[in-house]
Design a protein around this motif. Structure first.
Motif, short mmCIF file in Angstrom:
data_model
loop_
_atom_site.label_atom_id
_atom_site.label_comp_id
_atom_site.label_asym_id
_atom_site.label_seq_id
_atom_site.Cartn_x
_atom_site.Cartn_y
_atom_site.Cartn_z
N TYR A 98 -3.49 1.45 6.28
CA TYR A 98 -4.15 0.16 6.39
C TYR A 98 -5.48 0.36 7.08
O TYR A 98 -5.56 1.03 8.08
CB TYR A 98 -3.28 -0.80 7.20
N THR A 153 0.42 5.56 -1.61
CA THR A 153 -1.02 5.72 -1.81
C THR A 153 -1.33 7.18 -2.14
O THR A 153 -0.90 8.08 -1.43
CB THR A 153 -1.77 5.29 -0.54
N GLY A 154 -2.08 7.40 -3.19
CA GLY A 154 -2.43 8.75 -3.60
C GLY A 154 -3.85 9.12 -3.21
O GLY A 154 -4.59 8.32 -2.65
N SER A 189 2.15 4.80 3.79
CA SER A 189 1.24 3.66 3.62
C SER A 189 0.09 3.79 4.59
O SER A 189 0.19 4.51 5.59
CB SER A 189 2.02 2.36 3.90
N ALA A 221 -6.66 9.49 -4.83
CA ALA A 221 -7.76 8.67 -5.35
C ALA A 221 -7.93 7.40 -4.52
O ALA A 221 -9.05 6.99 -4.23
CB ALA A 221 -7.51 8.32 -6.81
N SER A 222 -6.83 6.79 -4.13
CA SER A 222 -6.89 5.58 -3.33
C SER A 222 -7.31 5.88 -1.89
O SER A 222 -8.06 5.12 -1.28
CB SER A 222 -5.52 4.90 -3.33
N ILE A 223 -6.83 6.98 -1.36
CA ILE A 223 -7.15 7.36 0.01
C ILE A 223 -8.64 7.70 0.15
O ILE A 223 -9.24 7.46 1.18
CB ILE A 223 -6.27 8.53 0.48
N HIS A 224 -9.22 8.26 -0.89
CA HIS A 224 -10.62 8.70 -0.84
C HIS A 224 -11.56 7.58 -0.39
O HIS A 224 -12.53 7.83 0.32
CB HIS A 224 -11.05 9.23 -2.20
N GLN A 225 -11.26 6.34 -0.75
CA GLN A 225 -12.13 5.22 -0.36
C GLN A 225 -12.09 4.95 1.14
O GLN A 225 -12.93 4.22 1.67
CB GLN A 225 -11.77 3.97 -1.14
N HIS A 226 -11.14 5.54 1.85
CA HIS A 226 -11.01 5.32 3.29
C HIS A 226 -11.65 6.43 4.13
O HIS A 226 -11.63 6.36 5.35
CB HIS A 226 -9.54 5.17 3.67
N LEU A 228 0.81 -1.22 0.00
CA LEU A 228 0.00 0.00 0.00
C LEU A 228 0.84 1.28 0.00
O LEU A 228 0.32 2.36 0.18
CB LEU A 228 -0.94 -0.01 1.21
N ARG A 229 2.16 1.16 -0.24
CA ARG A 229 3.04 2.32 -0.25
C ARG A 229 2.68 3.25 -1.40
O ARG A 229 2.22 2.83 -2.44
CB ARG A 229 4.49 1.90 -0.40
#
Length: 82
Positions: free
Chosen positions: A82, A23-24, A80, A26-31, A20-21
């Motif tokens: 999690y 992470t931008g 990263s 767009a990916s963070i938005h789902q969290h 998960l290193r």
């Protein structure tokens, strides 16, 4: 701004996940709206409840050993999560 979480984070720290290193946004938005563990590029880590993302900044509540504190974190400092 979303409400502060009502429960404490887990007592355990998840294992570092190299997959998960880098992470931008767009990916963070789902969290957003979920409790996550964040490792920074400096090697430290903490629990955070993200509430929003804007202009390269992650906003939310960071667990400070006994309470949540509203804060902001530049996404460029996230190694990263999690």
């Amino acid at each position: 701004m979303r409400k502060m979480p009502t429960t404490r984070p887990p007592n355990t720290v998840p294992a570092y996940c190299q997959i998960l290193r880098g992470t931008g946004p767009a990916s963070i938005h789902q969290h957003v709206g979920y409790l996550v563990y964040i490792w920074t590029i400096y090697g430290d880590g903490f629990w955070m409840y993200p509430t929003e993302i804007g202009d390269g900044i992650l906003y939310g509540y960071i667990w400070k050993s006994s309470h949540y504190e509203y804060s902001q974190l530049p996404i460029s400092l996230i190694d990263s999560l999690y």
